[in-house]
Design a protein around this motif. Structure first.
Motif, PDB file in Angstrom:
ATOM      1  N   PHE A   1      -0.232   2.782  -9.059  1.00  0.00           N
ATOM      2  CA  PHE A   1      -0.397   1.860  -7.932  1.00  0.00           C
ATOM      3  C   PHE A   1       0.590   0.698  -8.009  1.00  0.00           C
ATOM      4  CE2 PHE A   1      -4.237   4.205  -7.215  1.00  0.00           C
ATOM      5  CZ  PHE A   1      -4.271   4.237  -5.849  1.00  0.00           C
ATOM      6  N   ALA A   2       0.994   0.304  -9.226  1.00  0.00           N
ATOM      7  CA  ALA A   2       2.062  -0.698  -9.335  1.00  0.00           C
ATOM      8  C   ALA A   2       3.353  -0.142  -8.757  1.00  0.00           C
ATOM      9  CB  ALA A   2       2.247  -1.102 -10.793  1.00  0.00           C
ATOM     10  N   PHE A   3       3.592   1.156  -9.004  1.00  0.00           N
ATOM     11  CA  PHE A   3       4.775   1.815  -8.432  1.00  0.00           C
ATOM     12  C   PHE A   3       4.707   1.827  -6.912  1.00  0.00           C
ATOM     13  CE2 PHE A   3       6.252   5.946  -6.785  1.00  0.00           C
ATOM     14  CZ  PHE A   3       7.604   5.735  -6.905  1.00  0.00           C
ATOM     15  N   ILE A   4       3.490   2.133  -6.367  1.00  0.00           N
ATOM     16  CA  ILE A   4       3.316   2.130  -4.912  1.00  0.00           C
ATOM     17  C   ILE A   4       3.646   0.752  -4.338  1.00  0.00           C
ATOM     18  CG2 ILE A   4       1.569   2.255  -3.076  1.00  0.00           C
ATOM     19  CD1 ILE A   4       2.245   4.926  -4.003  1.00  0.00           C
ATOM     20  N   GLY A   5       3.153  -0.300  -5.024  1.00  0.00           N
ATOM     21  CA  GLY A   5       3.417  -1.655  -4.543  1.00  0.00           C
ATOM     22  C   GLY A   5       4.904  -1.967  -4.543  1.00  0.00           C
ATOM     23  N   THR A   6       5.587  -1.578  -5.628  1.00  0.00           N
ATOM     24  CA  THR A   6       7.026  -1.844  -5.700  1.00  0.00           C
ATOM     25  C   THR A   6       7.782  -1.083  -4.623  1.00  0.00           C
ATOM     26  OG1 THR A   6       6.617  -1.870  -8.055  1.00  0.00           O
ATOM     27  CG2 THR A   6       8.875  -2.044  -7.344  1.00  0.00           C
ATOM     28  N   LEU A   7       7.382   0.195  -4.442  1.00  0.00           N
ATOM     29  CA  LEU A   7       8.013   0.999  -3.396  1.00  0.00           C
ATOM     30  C   LEU A   7       7.785   0.361  -2.034  1.00  0.00           C
ATOM     31  CD1 LEU A   7       9.472   3.748  -3.358  1.00  0.00           C
ATOM     32  CD2 LEU A   7       7.335   4.754  -2.620  1.00  0.00           C
ATOM     33  N   GLY A   8       6.562  -0.161  -1.819  1.00  0.00           N
ATOM     34  CA  GLY A   8       6.259  -0.819  -0.553  1.00  0.00           C
ATOM     35  C   GLY A   8       7.133  -2.038  -0.338  1.00  0.00           C
ATOM     36  N   ILE A   9       7.336  -2.832  -1.427  1.00  0.00           N
ATOM     37  CA  ILE A   9       8.186  -4.015  -1.288  1.00  0.00           C
ATOM     38  C   ILE A   9       9.599  -3.602  -0.878  1.00  0.00           C
ATOM     39  CG2 ILE A   9       9.246  -5.910  -2.561  1.00  0.00           C
ATOM     40  CD1 ILE A   9       6.763  -6.131  -4.185  1.00  0.00           C
ATOM     41  N   LEU A  10      10.080  -2.480  -1.452  1.00  0.00           N
ATOM     42  CA  LEU A  10      11.442  -2.053  -1.128  1.00  0.00           C
ATOM     43  C   LEU A  10      11.536  -1.443   0.267  1.00  0.00           C
ATOM     44  CD1 LEU A  10      12.520  -0.528  -4.521  1.00  0.00           C
ATOM     45  CD2 LEU A  10      13.271  -2.647  -3.498  1.00  0.00           C
ATOM     46  N   ARG A  11      10.480  -0.758   0.711  1.00  0.00           N
ATOM     47  CA  ARG A  11      10.593  -0.015   1.967  1.00  0.00           C
ATOM     48  C   ARG A  11      10.238  -0.825   3.203  1.00  0.00           C
ATOM     49  NH1 ARG A  11       8.043   5.615   2.784  1.00  0.00           N
ATOM     50  NH2 ARG A  11       9.507   5.554   4.484  1.00  0.00           N
ATOM     51  N   MET A  12       9.299  -1.791   3.046  1.00  0.00           N
ATOM     52  CA  MET A  12       8.801  -2.494   4.227  1.00  0.00           C
ATOM     53  C   MET A  12       9.905  -3.332   4.864  1.00  0.00           C
ATOM     54  SD  MET A  12       5.645  -1.918   4.908  1.00  0.00           S
ATOM     55  CE  MET A  12       4.224  -1.156   4.155  1.00  0.00           C
ATOM     56  N   PRO A  13       9.922  -3.423   6.185  1.00  0.00           N
ATOM     57  CA  PRO A  13      11.038  -4.113   6.842  1.00  0.00           C
ATOM     58  C   PRO A  13      10.922  -5.629   6.926  1.00  0.00           C
ATOM     59  CG  PRO A  13       9.638  -3.086   8.470  1.00  0.00           C
ATOM     60  CD  PRO A  13       9.069  -2.710   7.144  1.00  0.00           C
ATOM     61  N   ASP A  14       9.720  -6.197   6.782  1.00  0.00           N
ATOM     62  CA  ASP A  14       9.642  -7.651   6.942  1.00  0.00           C
ATOM     63  C   ASP A  14       8.728  -8.276   5.894  1.00  0.00           C
ATOM     64  OD1 ASP A  14       7.240  -6.797   7.823  1.00  0.00           O
ATOM     65  OD2 ASP A  14       7.097  -8.242   9.443  1.00  0.00           O
ATOM     66  N   VAL A  15       8.625  -9.612   5.951  1.00  0.00           N
ATOM     67  CA  VAL A  15       7.900 -10.355   4.926  1.00  0.00           C
ATOM     68  C   VAL A  15       6.444  -9.942   4.869  1.00  0.00           C
ATOM     69  CG1 VAL A  15       7.365 -12.654   4.115  1.00  0.00           C
ATOM     70  CG2 VAL A  15       9.415 -12.275   5.407  1.00  0.00           C
ATOM     71  N   PHE A  16       5.820  -9.785   6.047  1.00  0.00           N
ATOM     72  CA  PHE A  16       4.376  -9.518   6.058  1.00  0.00           C
ATOM     73  C   PHE A  16       4.065  -8.177   5.408  1.00  0.00           C
ATOM     74  CE2 PHE A  16       5.276 -12.279   9.635  1.00  0.00           C
ATOM     75  CZ  PHE A  16       4.434 -13.320   9.330  1.00  0.00           C
ATOM     76  N   GLY A  17       4.853  -7.163   5.743  1.00  0.00           N
ATOM     77  CA  GLY A  17       4.646  -5.853   5.138  1.00  0.00           C
ATOM     78  C   GLY A  17       4.817  -5.895   3.644  1.00  0.00           C
ATOM     79  N   ARG A  18       5.822  -6.665   3.187  1.00  0.00           N
ATOM     80  CA  ARG A  18       6.053  -6.750   1.737  1.00  0.00           C
ATOM     81  C   ARG A  18       4.907  -7.449   1.042  1.00  0.00           C
ATOM     82  NH1 ARG A  18      12.212  -8.098   2.706  1.00  0.00           N
ATOM     83  NH2 ARG A  18      12.895  -5.968   2.947  1.00  0.00           N
ATOM     84  N   LEU A  19       4.393  -8.527   1.672  1.00  0.00           N
ATOM     85  CA  LEU A  19       3.242  -9.219   1.082  1.00  0.00           C
ATOM     86  C   LEU A  19       2.064  -8.271   0.953  1.00  0.00           C
ATOM     87  CD1 LEU A  19       3.106 -12.686   2.806  1.00  0.00           C
ATOM     88  CD2 LEU A  19       3.372 -12.220   0.412  1.00  0.00           C
ATOM     89  N   GLN A  20       1.804  -7.514   2.027  1.00  0.00           N
ATOM     90  CA  GLN A  20       0.658  -6.611   2.001  1.00  0.00           C
ATOM     91  C   GLN A  20       0.817  -5.556   0.915  1.00  0.00           C
ATOM     92  OE1 GLN A  20      -1.814  -7.217   3.866  1.00  0.00           O
ATOM     93  NE2 GLN A  20      -1.299  -7.648   5.978  1.00  0.00           N
ATOM     94  N   ALA A  21       2.046  -4.994   0.802  1.00  0.00           N
ATOM     95  CA  ALA A  21       2.241  -3.952  -0.200  1.00  0.00           C
ATOM     96  C   ALA A  21       2.134  -4.512  -1.602  1.00  0.00           C
ATOM     97  CB  ALA A  21       3.591  -3.285   0.013  1.00  0.00           C
ATOM     98  N   SER A  22       2.586  -5.769  -1.799  1.00  0.00           N
ATOM     99  CA  SER A  22       2.581  -6.313  -3.156  1.00  0.00           C
ATOM    100  C   SER A  22       1.168  -6.573  -3.657  1.00  0.00           C
ATOM    101  CB  SER A  22       3.380  -7.607  -3.194  1.00  0.00           C
ATOM    102  OG  SER A  22       2.658  -8.620  -2.548  1.00  0.00           O
ATOM    103  N   THR A  23       0.184  -6.654  -2.735  1.00  0.00           N
ATOM    104  CA  THR A  23      -1.195  -6.850  -3.193  1.00  0.00           C
ATOM    105  C   THR A  23      -1.674  -5.681  -4.031  1.00  0.00           C
ATOM    106  OG1 THR A  23      -1.474  -7.828  -1.017  1.00  0.00           O
ATOM    107  CG2 THR A  23      -3.401  -7.696  -2.378  1.00  0.00           C
ATOM    108  N   CYS A  24      -1.125  -4.479  -3.767  1.00  0.00           N
ATOM    109  CA  CYS A  24      -1.471  -3.298  -4.566  1.00  0.00           C
ATOM    110  C   CYS A  24      -1.242  -3.545  -6.050  1.00  0.00           C
ATOM    111  CB  CYS A  24      -0.607  -2.110  -4.155  1.00  0.00           C
ATOM    112  SG  CYS A  24      -1.262  -1.163  -2.815  1.00  0.00           S
ATOM    113  N   ILE A  25      -0.111  -4.209  -6.382  1.00  0.00           N
ATOM    114  CA  ILE A  25       0.228  -4.404  -7.786  1.00  0.00           C
ATOM    115  C   ILE A  25      -0.809  -5.279  -8.459  1.00  0.00           C
ATOM    116  CG2 ILE A  25       2.014  -5.168  -9.355  1.00  0.00           C
ATOM    117  CD1 ILE A  25       3.978  -4.918  -7.087  1.00  0.00           C
ATOM    118  N   SER A  26      -1.154  -6.407  -7.760  1.00  0.00           N
ATOM    119  CA  SER A  26      -2.011  -7.366  -8.448  1.00  0.00           C
ATOM    120  C   SER A  26      -3.476  -6.976  -8.399  1.00  0.00           C
ATOM    121  CB  SER A  26      -1.807  -8.759  -7.881  1.00  0.00           C
ATOM    122  OG  SER A  26      -1.941  -8.725  -6.505  1.00  0.00           O
ATOM    123  N   THR A  27      -3.896  -6.064  -7.519  1.00  0.00           N
ATOM    124  CA  THR A  27      -5.286  -5.629  -7.610  1.00  0.00           C
ATOM    125  C   THR A  27      -5.413  -4.372  -8.450  1.00  0.00           C
ATOM    126  OG1 THR A  27      -5.086  -4.447  -5.528  1.00  0.00           O
ATOM    127  CG2 THR A  27      -5.970  -6.643  -5.445  1.00  0.00           C
TER     128      THR A  27
END
Lengths: 114, 176
Positions: A18-44
């Motif tokens: 799931f940390a990998f999913i979060g990192t992938l989300g940070i790289l793939r998402m096009p804007d700040v909000f998407g990156r914030l949402q994806a990064s929550t995966c890492i910390s939860t």
């Protein structure tokens, strides 16, 4: 390798996935909000499962109870501070950044509660 | 000192001392004495930020058990569900999602600031939703403004059910 080590390994793999999913989300998402949402995966999910795996390992190898308490504190502090920073970043980004894709509805702008 | 209350100070000091005990993990007398001193001094400064009303509200065994049950079972399950759907969204070959900011009505039973803060933090902690603000309208109802990464429901009440799940009901049992 006995059963306990296997359980600890499986929990660690779930957390790292799931940390990998979060990192992938940070790289793939096009804007700040998407990156914030994806990064929550890492910390939860990432933190919860890595800490669970460490607890299983520590208990099975007979280390002191204080290590377990410290691991639980790490989890509590990460889970307690993450939403504060996330909320502040999201509000700051709302004022300055351009959303992409455009939100399909925006009650915040209509009501303007501040 | 402005805003200093004895009950708030005592409650914060007990909490600090429990933290001290758990972190030092020792019952040697000098550790205990130093812990009492440090927690008394720290909570004299910190209590007015931490506690505003009902200082001993959470020192009730029933509420503590409910809080632990909520954190371990309910919240954990919601986090797992949200993480799996977030993983499905990120791993999709083509990223297409519809973000939106929704005004979600809060449970009218939930009045206290602590409860509202806890619900909004739990919403933020589930991947896919971030609380941006809580606001109160003229009639005293509370609302959360939630940024939702993939809006599946535009009706505000049903969206609230989908976002909050069972979390708010359980927090309502703890904080009222």
């Amino acid at each position: 390798m006995d059963v306990v080590d296997l359980i600890a390994t499986i929990l660690m793999v779930i957390g790292l996935f799931f940390a990998f999913i979060g990192t992938l989300g940070i790289l793939r998402m096009p804007d700040v909000f998407g990156r914030l949402q994806a990064s929550t995966c890492i910390s939860t999910m990432g933190t919860i499962f890595v800490v669970l795996s460490s607890i299983v390992y520590v208990v099975a190898h007979g280390m002191s109870g204080s290590v377990v308490v410290k691991l639980v504190f790490i989890l509590l502090f990460v889970l307690g501070t993450n939403p504060v920073s996330n909320h502040a970043l999201c509000k700051g980004a709302y004022r300055s950044a351009k959303p992409n894709p455009e939100p399909i509805l925006d009650d915040y702008k209509e009501d303007d509660p501040q | 000192m402005k805003g200093f209350k004895f009950s708030a100070w005592l409650s914060t000091a007990i909490l600090c001392f429990l933290f001290w005990l758990l972190l030092t993990w020792s019952f040697a007398p000098r550790e205990l004495i130093l812990g009492v001193l440090v927690s008394a001094i720290v909570s004299a400064f910190a209590s007015r930020f931490l506690i505003h009303s009902r200082a001993f509200y959470l020192y009730n065994p029933v509420r503590l058990v409910l809080l632990v049950f909520y954190c371990v079972i309910i919240f954990f399950w919601e986090v797992i569900k949200a993480n799996v759907s977030m993983a499905a969204l990120v791993l999709r070959p083509k990223l297409d999602y519809k973000p939106g900011i929704l005004r979600i009505p809060a449970d009218p039973e939930l009045k206290s600031d602590y409860g509202l803060a806890m619900v909004s933090n739990c919403i933020t902690l589930t991947p896919g939703t971030i609380t941006m603000e809580t606001a109160q309208d003229e009639e005293g109802r509370n609302y959360y403004y939630v940024h939702w990464i993939d809006v599946a429901e535009t009706d505000r009440d049903k969206a609230g059910e989908a976002i909050k799940g069972t979390m708010e009901r359980w927090i309502g049992r703890i904080w009222k």
